[in-house]
Write an enzyme that holds these catalytic residues in place. Structure first.
Site, PDB file in Angstrom:
ATOM      1  N   LYS B  67      52.542  44.253  39.220  1.00 35.45           N
ATOM      2  CA  LYS B  67      51.096  43.983  39.183  1.00 35.45           C
ATOM      3  C   LYS B  67      50.870  42.535  38.752  1.00 35.45           C
ATOM      4  O   LYS B  67      51.580  42.025  37.874  1.00 35.45           O
ATOM      5  CB  LYS B  67      50.434  44.949  38.195  1.00 35.45           C
ATOM      6  CG  LYS B  67      48.908  44.892  38.178  1.00 35.45           C
ATOM      7  CD  LYS B  67      48.341  45.910  37.180  1.00 35.45           C
ATOM      8  CE  LYS B  67      46.820  45.959  37.202  1.00 35.45           C
ATOM      9  NZ  LYS B  67      46.275  46.949  36.252  1.00 35.45           N
ATOM     10  N   SER B 142      42.903  50.164  38.145  1.00 37.44           N
ATOM     11  CA  SER B 142      42.945  48.822  38.670  1.00 37.44           C
ATOM     12  C   SER B 142      44.273  48.437  39.329  1.00 37.44           C
ATOM     13  O   SER B 142      44.326  47.448  40.058  1.00 37.44           O
ATOM     14  CB  SER B 142      42.659  47.828  37.550  1.00 37.44           C
ATOM     15  OG  SER B 142      43.683  47.847  36.582  1.00 37.44           O
ATOM     16  N   SER B 166      44.348  53.003  34.580  1.00 37.74           N
ATOM     17  CA  SER B 166      44.644  52.116  35.717  1.00 37.74           C
ATOM     18  C   SER B 166      45.995  52.327  36.369  1.00 37.74           C
ATOM     19  O   SER B 166      46.274  51.721  37.400  1.00 37.74           O
ATOM     20  CB  SER B 166      44.537  50.656  35.290  1.00 37.74           C
ATOM     21  OG  SER B 166      43.189  50.290  35.191  1.00 37.74           O
TER      22      SER B 166
END
Lengths: 96, 467
Positions: B67, B142, B166
């Site tokens: 990420k 997210s 997330s």
């Protein structure tokens, strides 16, 4: 609880150092007001004698020995600087 | 059943070539990646192949996606924000460094909601990611880029971060496994901070066993993170095959209340019934403060964010706007560099902490947070894990919730509790809706009980594969 209006949101933007357009203010104000109103539901709870919990673990300070250690070299620390001068971050004047 | 890691290819360069070819095929539509490191990945893979005879690691040659809020020294780290466009960290996050040492080949950086703020990956400054099961729908967020990359078969495992769900929510919406470890279990060093008392580094995989192996690599004490837990690391993968005897599963009644999609409820209840058939006992429990958890979360997370994101001011790194004086430079750089959701949350946090409101909002939230933690302690007195849905709905359509931030926040209703209390939690696939969209069951365990959590998760995984 107090409701948020445009001047209130403009003041928050100044505190948060955010330059917002008037169009942004117009969109943000009702959205923020709705969330703040939702947050106010915590007022229903009786939390009189409850100790606040700021952190999920029993937090305590971890101290290391106070000994000098190598850190990021200057050239690397400045590698992302938008502007630099004499090994320092350069900015426009803070006071006119 | 073989896991993706067990059936991986013999040579790191072949494994990488497969990974890059799936990315080339599917990513133009899905947009899981913000940055592909094909060259440095090829070099790393070649090095592992050359060293294969005398070096090995638990992740030797495994292609991994990261990420874009975890620092990597050899590729950009943007948090999907304009304000960090072009930023290159001088160092690796601890989790990334440990992956590399274990042999992982970092393929690239994945898309996300800007600074981790969102539940759909639509709040990326560089365009949304799409759900591999239906490109008209969001992958969740997210960490939607990492979830989509694993679900589409681009990489076997990926790292994300989980501040309010997330990792677990996108794992559920993409039909894969997503683990949020206990707070402090994995170092946050090099994870760009959003809500520091809630942030964790999490793991995506196609199986529980793969996730367990990655956890074994990245977990453990790190002196560079003052909140890193100094507890002995466990062999999570080996522990998976320990028998689970007398399992008591707590089912919080608040998790099956209003707002839960009936199809999701049915599939989760079927997964619970499968546990019962395996000999587990279901225990009715209550987490009475659940209806207030979302308000607590959005006060705590935004207050911490407003403070953490003060560092993005155009002075030390990132985008700088033209200005005549320093005050203007801050305001214009931040005004131009942050997207709408980040501005909303910074302002909400500023409000929660502002003079005259701090007691009514922030302090009240911290007291309610204590109550939420106490609810969990009470529940774990009568059960080993808690089980329920991960997300109240299946993947929603792109754009559907963008104009209504509060509706978007409700996607996190079942996941935020674990962050507020610091607990480990995992989402495991438990079936598909009639439209073919994945549904996840969430399991939550007491602090640092990852080994137990993963064992119990594997039972759900095996039951779901049989159906």
């Amino acid at each position: 609880m107090a409701r948020l209006d445009c001047p209130g949101v403009a003041k928050l933007a100044r505190l948060a150092r955010l330059d917002l357009t008037s169009a942004e203010l117009a969109v943000l104000t009702p959205q923020l007001d709705a969330v703040v109103e939702y947050e106010s539901r915590l007022g229903e709870l009786d939390l009189e004698a409850v100790e606040p919990l700021a952190h999920p673990l029993d937090a305590y300070n971890h101290l290391r020995d106070d000994a000098a250690r190598p850190s990021l070299p200057l050239s690397q620390a400045l590698v992302n600087a938008p502007q630099q001068r004499d090994g320092l971050f350069a900015v426009p004047p803070a006071l006119e | 059943m073989q896991t993706a890691l067990q059936q991986g290819q013999a040579r790191a360069s072949d494994w990488l070539a497969t990974s890059l070819s799936v990315i080339a095929q599917r990513d133009p539509l899905l947009h899981a990646f913000l940055h592909l490191a094909d060259e440095s990945a090829r070099t790393a893979a070649q090095q592992w192949d050359d060293a294969a005879r005398y070096a090995s690691g638990p992740l030797a040659g495994v292609p991994v996606a990261i990420k874009d809020n975890l620092a990597t020294h050899d590729m950009p780290t943007t948090c999907a924000s304009r304000i960090l466009e072009g930023y290159r960290s001088p160092f690796d996050a601890t989790a990334v460094e440990r992956l590399r040492r274990a042999g992982a080949v970092i393929v690239g950086k994945t898309n996300m909601d800007e600074f981790g703020m969102g539940s759909s990956t639509e709040n990326s400054a560089f365009g949304p990611t799409r759900n591999p099961h239906d490109p008209d729908r969001v992958p969740g967020g997210s960490s939607g880029g990492s979830a989509a990359a694993v679900a589409a078969g681009m990489v076997p495992v990926a790292l994300g971060s989980d501040t309010g769900g997330s990792v677990r929510q996108p794992a559920a919406l993409c039909g894969i496994v997503g683990l949020k470890p206990s707070y402090g279990r994995v170092s946050r060093y090099g994870l760009i901070a959003y809500g520091s008392s809630l942030d964790t580094v999490g793991i995506f995989g196609r199986t529980v066993a793969d996730v367990a192996r990655v956890l074994g690599v990245i977990a453990g004490h790190d002196p560079r993170d003052g909140t890193s837990v100094d507890a002995p690391s466990e062999d999570y993968e080996a522990d998976l095959d320990q028998p689970v005897v007398g399992l008591r599963i707590g089912v919080p009644r608040e998790y099956f209340a209003e707002g839960l999609d009936p199809e999701v409820a049915t599939l989760v209840r079927e997964a619970l019934a499968a546990y019962e058939r395996q000999g587990a006992t279901l225990v009715d429990v209550s987490l009475p403060h659940t209806p207030h958890a979302l308000a607590v979360y959005y006060l705590v997370a935004t207050a911490e964010a407003s403070s953490n994101l003060a560092r993005f001011d155009g002075v030390h790194y990132g985008q700088r706007a033209r200005a005549g004086n320093l005050g203007e430079l801050y305001e214009r750089s931040r005004g131009a560099g942050f997207g709408p959701e980040v501005k909303r949350r910074i302002m909400l946090g500023t409000h929660a902490l502002s003079s005259g409101y701090r007691d009514a909002y922030y302090q009240t939230a911290l007291k309610a947070r204590r109550r939420i933690q106490q609810d969990y302690l009470n529940a774990f007195a009568v059960c080993d894990v808690l089980a329920g849905p991960t997300s109240p709905t299946t993947a929603f359509r792109l754009g559907e919730r963008l104009d209504d931030p509060l509706a978007m926040y409700l996607a996190d209703i079942y996941t935020i509790g674990a962050n507020l209390a610091g607990l480990p939690a995992i989402s495991v696939p438990c079936g598909r809706s009639r439209e073919g969209l994945p549904v996840g069951i969430q399991l939550q365990a007491p602090l640092l009980a990852e080994a137990r959590l993963l064992r119990i998760a594997q039972i759900a995984e095996r039951a779901s594969l049989k159906n």
